[in-house]
Design a protein around this motif. Structure first.
Motif, mmCIF file in Angstrom:
data_model
loop_
_atom_site.group_PDB
_atom_site.id
_atom_site.type_symbol
_atom_site.label_atom_id
_atom_site.label_comp_id
_atom_site.label_asym_id
_atom_site.label_seq_id
_atom_site.Cartn_x
_atom_site.Cartn_y
_atom_site.Cartn_z
ATOM 1 N N VAL A 37 -7.316 13.583 -7.495
ATOM 2 C CA VAL A 37 -6.993 12.537 -6.522
ATOM 3 C C VAL A 37 -6.359 13.148 -5.277
ATOM 4 O O VAL A 37 -6.647 12.734 -4.147
ATOM 5 C CB VAL A 37 -6.059 11.480 -7.149
ATOM 6 C CG1 VAL A 37 -5.537 10.511 -6.083
ATOM 7 C CG2 VAL A 37 -6.791 10.711 -8.237
ATOM 8 N N TYR A 38 -5.492 14.151 -5.465
ATOM 9 C CA TYR A 38 -4.886 14.816 -4.316
ATOM 10 C C TYR A 38 -5.953 15.433 -3.413
ATOM 11 O O TYR A 38 -5.924 15.268 -2.194
ATOM 12 C CB TYR A 38 -3.916 15.897 -4.801
ATOM 13 C CG TYR A 38 -3.159 16.591 -3.683
ATOM 14 C CD1 TYR A 38 -2.627 15.874 -2.623
ATOM 15 C CD2 TYR A 38 -2.957 17.967 -3.709
ATOM 16 C CE1 TYR A 38 -1.920 16.514 -1.605
ATOM 17 C CE2 TYR A 38 -2.251 18.610 -2.696
ATOM 18 C CZ TYR A 38 -1.745 17.880 -1.651
ATOM 19 O OH TYR A 38 -1.065 18.507 -0.640
ATOM 20 N N ARG A 62 -10.286 5.186 -3.683
ATOM 21 C CA ARG A 62 -10.899 6.505 -3.853
ATOM 22 C C ARG A 62 -12.252 6.521 -3.147
ATOM 23 O O ARG A 62 -13.314 6.449 -3.774
ATOM 24 C CB ARG A 62 -11.019 6.842 -5.334
ATOM 25 C CG ARG A 62 -9.671 6.995 -6.022
ATOM 26 C CD ARG A 62 -9.796 7.626 -7.396
ATOM 27 N NE ARG A 62 -10.284 8.997 -7.309
ATOM 28 C CZ ARG A 62 -10.447 9.796 -8.360
ATOM 29 N NH1 ARG A 62 -10.179 9.354 -9.569
ATOM 30 N NH2 ARG A 62 -10.896 11.021 -8.211
ATOM 31 N N GLU A 63 -12.185 6.615 -1.845
ATOM 32 C CA GLU A 63 -13.377 6.663 -0.993
ATOM 33 C C GLU A 63 -13.332 7.940 -0.165
ATOM 34 O O GLU A 63 -12.295 8.595 -0.047
ATOM 35 C CB GLU A 63 -13.446 5.432 -0.088
ATOM 36 C CG GLU A 63 -13.427 4.097 -0.818
ATOM 37 C CD GLU A 63 -14.687 3.853 -1.624
ATOM 38 O OE1 GLU A 63 -15.698 4.532 -1.373
ATOM 39 O OE2 GLU A 63 -14.661 2.977 -2.522
ATOM 40 N N ASP A 64 -14.473 8.294 0.447
ATOM 41 C CA ASP A 64 -14.598 9.576 1.139
ATOM 42 C C ASP A 64 -14.141 9.553 2.591
ATOM 43 O O ASP A 64 -13.977 10.613 3.200
ATOM 44 C CB ASP A 64 -16.051 10.063 1.082
ATOM 45 C CG ASP A 64 -16.484 10.421 -0.338
ATOM 46 O OD1 ASP A 64 -15.605 10.796 -1.144
ATOM 47 O OD2 ASP A 64 -17.679 10.322 -0.635
ATOM 48 N N THR A 65 -13.959 8.369 3.160
ATOM 49 C CA THR A 65 -13.518 8.266 4.549
ATOM 50 C C THR A 65 -12.486 7.151 4.677
ATOM 51 O O THR A 65 -12.411 6.255 3.818
ATOM 52 C CB THR A 65 -14.692 7.964 5.503
ATOM 53 O OG1 THR A 65 -15.163 6.629 5.255
ATOM 54 C CG2 THR A 65 -15.824 8.976 5.335
ATOM 55 N N ILE A 66 -11.741 7.187 5.748
ATOM 56 C CA ILE A 66 -10.759 6.137 6.009
ATOM 57 C C ILE A 66 -11.442 4.796 6.214
ATOM 58 O O ILE A 66 -10.982 3.761 5.715
ATOM 59 C CB ILE A 66 -9.898 6.521 7.231
ATOM 60 C CG1 ILE A 66 -8.926 7.651 6.841
ATOM 61 C CG2 ILE A 66 -9.124 5.310 7.764
ATOM 62 C CD1 ILE A 66 -8.120 8.202 7.981
ATOM 63 N N LEU A 81 0.844 -1.190 0.000
ATOM 64 C CA LEU A 81 0.000 0.000 0.000
ATOM 65 C C LEU A 81 0.884 1.247 0.000
ATOM 66 O O LEU A 81 1.707 1.423 0.898
ATOM 67 C CB LEU A 81 -0.890 0.032 1.244
ATOM 68 C CG LEU A 81 -1.962 -1.052 1.364
ATOM 69 C CD1 LEU A 81 -2.677 -0.932 2.710
ATOM 70 C CD2 LEU A 81 -2.955 -0.946 0.231
ATOM 71 N N PRO A 82 0.737 2.133 -0.989
ATOM 72 C CA PRO A 82 1.564 3.342 -1.055
ATOM 73 C C PRO A 82 1.017 4.439 -0.152
ATOM 74 O O PRO A 82 0.055 4.233 0.598
ATOM 75 C CB PRO A 82 1.457 3.738 -2.525
ATOM 76 C CG PRO A 82 0.057 3.339 -2.891
ATOM 77 C CD PRO A 82 -0.219 2.067 -2.110
ATOM 78 N N GLY A 83 1.635 5.614 -0.220
ATOM 79 C CA GLY A 83 1.212 6.746 0.595
ATOM 80 C C GLY A 83 0.421 7.764 -0.196
ATOM 81 O O GLY A 83 0.003 7.521 -1.337
ATOM 82 N N LEU A 84 0.226 8.915 0.426
ATOM 83 C CA LEU A 84 -0.485 10.026 -0.207
ATOM 84 C C LEU A 84 0.180 10.389 -1.536
ATOM 85 O O LEU A 84 1.387 10.629 -1.583
ATOM 86 C CB LEU A 84 -0.465 11.239 0.727
ATOM 87 C CG LEU A 84 -1.235 12.485 0.264
ATOM 88 C CD1 LEU A 84 -2.729 12.297 0.470
ATOM 89 C CD2 LEU A 84 -0.746 13.719 1.021
ATOM 90 N N MET A 85 -0.607 10.392 -2.594
ATOM 91 C CA MET A 85 -0.134 10.751 -3.934
ATOM 92 C C MET A 85 1.045 9.901 -4.390
ATOM 93 O O MET A 85 1.972 10.368 -5.051
ATOM 94 C CB MET A 85 0.209 12.232 -4.008
ATOM 95 C CG MET A 85 -0.988 13.136 -3.839
ATOM 96 S SD MET A 85 -2.342 12.782 -4.982
ATOM 97 C CE MET A 85 -1.663 13.369 -6.531
#
Length: 225
Positions: free
Chosen positions: A146-147, A33-37, A8-12
């Motif tokens: 995406v950011y 690409r979901e709205d919550t963790i 699993l990668p990180g932010l961006m």
């Protein structure tokens, strides 16, 4: 290693994050690409479903936080987890504000790439053109939409210390000693309390360990799994 690693990668970040490590028998996943963790964790659970045996997870930064959330919610699905450059507490308000300002600047000026200053804050060697290029490529490929989505879906993170106390799977943290994005204090405390948690640190301020310390990281992955 016999069992496949799930990365699993990180932010961006995307699969290019792992490109310098020469790993074998692995599968990379994007940040859902979901709205919550919580929704991200559920989407990962769906993606991991075809792996019948308990899985081996490797998570970097935001991906590390999501991996820990997954371990907490689905403990029987985990064999081991390696967490790179990721804390277990909430993001600092200063960091949240910094990310919001960066996004506003990018949108206002219609910019699709990060500035050298923004990227260099993540790196120890700020002159390494290969690493600078990889970070820029990942940002360009994912894009501002995406950011924006990743930023606002994940900026309010709950501290995980109390929930991790109940985790029994082997968990290893790898972090720089001076990474401004990672608070090592609660991780150290957790490792002192629980034998199944370990922390290894490098004397650097690098956040991008998969790019700058790929050989060290490769050996740790081989040894841990």
């Amino acid at each position: 290693m016999k069992q496949q690693l799930l990365l699993l990668p990180g932010l961006m970040c995307n699969e290019k994050l792992w490109s310098k490590m020469n790993l074998t028998n692995y599968k990379t996943f994007d940040i859902p690409r979901e709205d919550t963790i919580d929704e991200m964790v559920e989407q990962l659970h769906i993606s991991f479903a075809k792996h019948k045996e308990p899985i081996n997870l490797v998570g970097f930064s935001l991906g590390g936080y999501l991996a820990l959330k997954y371990v907490i919610k689905y403990p029987t699905r985990i064999n081991k987890a390696l967490i790179i450059s990721s804390g277990i507490d909430s993001l600092k308000e200063t960091e949240i504000l910094k990310r919001k300002k960066m996004l506003e600047t990018l949108k206002r000026n219609n910019i699709n790439s990060l500035s050298f200053m923004a990227i260099s804050q993540l790196l120890e060697d700020k002159t390494n053109e290969e690493n600078l290029d990889i970070i820029n490529q990942m940002f360009d490929e994912l894009g501002l939409e995406v950011y924006n989505q990743q930023l606002f879906a994940t900026m309010r993170r709950k501290p995980l210390f109390d929930e991790l106390i109940n985790v029994t799977s082997p968990i290893q943290f790898l972090s720089a000693t001076n990474d401004s994005l990672v608070n090592l204090e609660p991780i150290n405390k957790l490792c002192e309390m629980k034998d199944n948690f370990q922390l290894k640190t490098l004397d650097t301020d690098s956040h991008m360990l998969p790019l700058e310390y790929e050989h060290f990281l490769y050996k740790e992955i081989q040894n841990f799994f």
